[in-house]
Design a protein around this motif. Sequence first.
Motif, PDB file in Angstrom:
ATOM      1  N   UNK A 131     -12.091  18.890 -15.222  1.00  0.00           N
ATOM      2  CA  UNK A 131     -12.991  18.794 -14.067  1.00  0.00           C
ATOM      3  C   UNK A 131     -14.307  19.512 -14.343  1.00  0.00           C
ATOM      4  N   UNK A 132     -14.228  20.737 -14.841  1.00  0.00           N
ATOM      5  CA  UNK A 132     -15.444  21.499 -15.126  1.00  0.00           C
ATOM      6  C   UNK A 132     -16.300  20.770 -16.162  1.00  0.00           C
ATOM      7  N   UNK A 133     -15.676  20.341 -17.259  1.00  0.00           N
ATOM      8  CA  UNK A 133     -16.422  19.654 -18.307  1.00  0.00           C
ATOM      9  C   UNK A 133     -17.038  18.362 -17.826  1.00  0.00           C
ATOM     10  N   UNK A 134     -16.272  17.597 -17.058  1.00  0.00           N
ATOM     11  CA  UNK A 134     -16.795  16.336 -16.529  1.00  0.00           C
ATOM     12  C   UNK A 134     -17.951  16.548 -15.578  1.00  0.00           C
ATOM     13  N   UNK A 135     -17.856  17.579 -14.741  1.00  0.00           N
ATOM     14  CA  UNK A 135     -18.931  17.840 -13.788  1.00  0.00           C
ATOM     15  C   UNK A 135     -20.202  18.276 -14.515  1.00  0.00           C
ATOM     16  N   UNK A 136     -20.039  19.142 -15.513  1.00  0.00           N
ATOM     17  CA  UNK A 136     -21.196  19.595 -16.295  1.00  0.00           C
ATOM     18  C   UNK A 136     -21.857  18.423 -17.000  1.00  0.00           C
ATOM     19  N   UNK A 137     -21.051  17.550 -17.585  1.00  0.00           N
ATOM     20  CA  UNK A 137     -21.586  16.377 -18.284  1.00  0.00           C
ATOM     21  C   UNK A 137     -22.330  15.470 -17.315  1.00  0.00           C
ATOM     22  N   UNK A 138     -21.755  15.269 -16.135  1.00  0.00           N
ATOM     23  CA  UNK A 138     -22.403  14.447 -15.120  1.00  0.00           C
ATOM     24  C   UNK A 138     -23.735  15.062 -14.698  1.00  0.00           C
ATOM     25  N   UNK A 139     -23.727  16.362 -14.428  1.00  0.00           N
ATOM     26  CA  UNK A 139     -24.956  17.049 -14.009  1.00  0.00           C
ATOM     27  C   UNK A 139     -26.041  16.959 -15.074  1.00  0.00           C
ATOM     28  N   UNK A 140     -25.613  17.090 -16.336  1.00  0.00           N
ATOM     29  CA  UNK A 140     -26.576  17.077 -17.438  1.00  0.00           C
ATOM     30  C   UNK A 140     -27.290  15.736 -17.553  1.00  0.00           C
ATOM     31  N   UNK A 141     -26.651  14.683 -17.040  1.00  0.00           N
ATOM     32  CA  UNK A 141     -27.225  13.352 -17.182  1.00  0.00           C
ATOM     33  C   UNK A 141     -27.797  12.777 -15.891  1.00  0.00           C
ATOM     34  N   UNK A 142     -27.661  13.506 -14.799  1.00  0.00           N
ATOM     35  CA  UNK A 142     -28.239  13.022 -13.544  1.00  0.00           C
ATOM     36  C   UNK A 142     -29.759  13.038 -13.612  1.00  0.00           C
ATOM     37  N   UNK A 143     -30.420  12.063 -12.992  1.00  0.00           N
ATOM     38  CA  UNK A 143     -31.884  12.034 -13.005  1.00  0.00           C
ATOM     39  C   UNK A 143     -32.497  12.931 -11.931  1.00  0.00           C
ATOM     40  N   UNK A 144     -31.688  13.848 -11.370  1.00  0.00           N
ATOM     41  CA  UNK A 144     -32.180  14.731 -10.313  1.00  0.00           C
ATOM     42  C   UNK A 144     -31.782  16.162 -10.612  1.00  0.00           C
ATOM     43  N   UNK A 145     -32.676  17.083 -10.277  1.00  0.00           N
ATOM     44  CA  UNK A 145     -32.378  18.510 -10.418  1.00  0.00           C
ATOM     45  C   UNK A 145     -32.754  19.294  -9.166  1.00  0.00           C
ATOM     46  N   UNK A 146     -33.612  18.737  -8.328  1.00  0.00           N
ATOM     47  CA  UNK A 146     -34.055  19.410  -7.110  1.00  0.00           C
ATOM     48  C   UNK A 146     -33.900  18.459  -5.920  1.00  0.00           C
TER      49      UNK A 146
END
Length: 204
Positions: A131-146
């Motif tokens: 879960x942690x790894x998948x969430x980090x990977x997803x966040x790293x590739x999302x086109x949004x940060x703010x």
Amino acid sequence: MLEAAIRVADRGGVAAITMRRVAQELGVEAMSLYHHVPNKEAILDGVVDAVFAAITLPSAESDDWRDAIRVRASSARAVLSQHSWALGLMDSRRNPGPATLRHHDAVLGVLRKAGFTLPMAAHAVSLIDSYVGGFVLQEANLPVTTPNDVEEVAGSILERLPADELPYLTEMIVDHALQAGYDHTREFGYGLDLILDALEARRR
């Protein structure tokens, strides 16, 4: 040397870690590194151990195993978000270092002391880390940060979205993602709590 290798990876990923590039980062000749490590594989082992060392160990003294694991999972997410290149590397090493071994032992210790059977402890570690790894990977590739990014990206999608053909997706964007206070990063805690609650039910 390991700090230099991590900086190299932060910029260019695992593939960027070479003896030559690490040496350049340090301002020395590549051959001089061989006085400290036998090869590139030893550097990779070292950076993985350094990443594990940066993750907060769960406290064996915690009254609630979920709190201890929650702290560890949140710390892992924070560390891996800074070094997402490590995700594919951390489970690939055949020579884990002392910080890596201490980390795994501490996590298992919290679960075993909480009453998890050995198979259930293995299930819990696998589930939480996935879960942690998948969430980090997803966040790293999302086109949004703010929040502004969310509004811009969601608004752009909405302009091209046939609402009559895709009503549920339209609803999600309009009535959820574009609402004041929406923060996609909060999904991590919600999902983690669901996992911990389910594991607690199985533990009992």
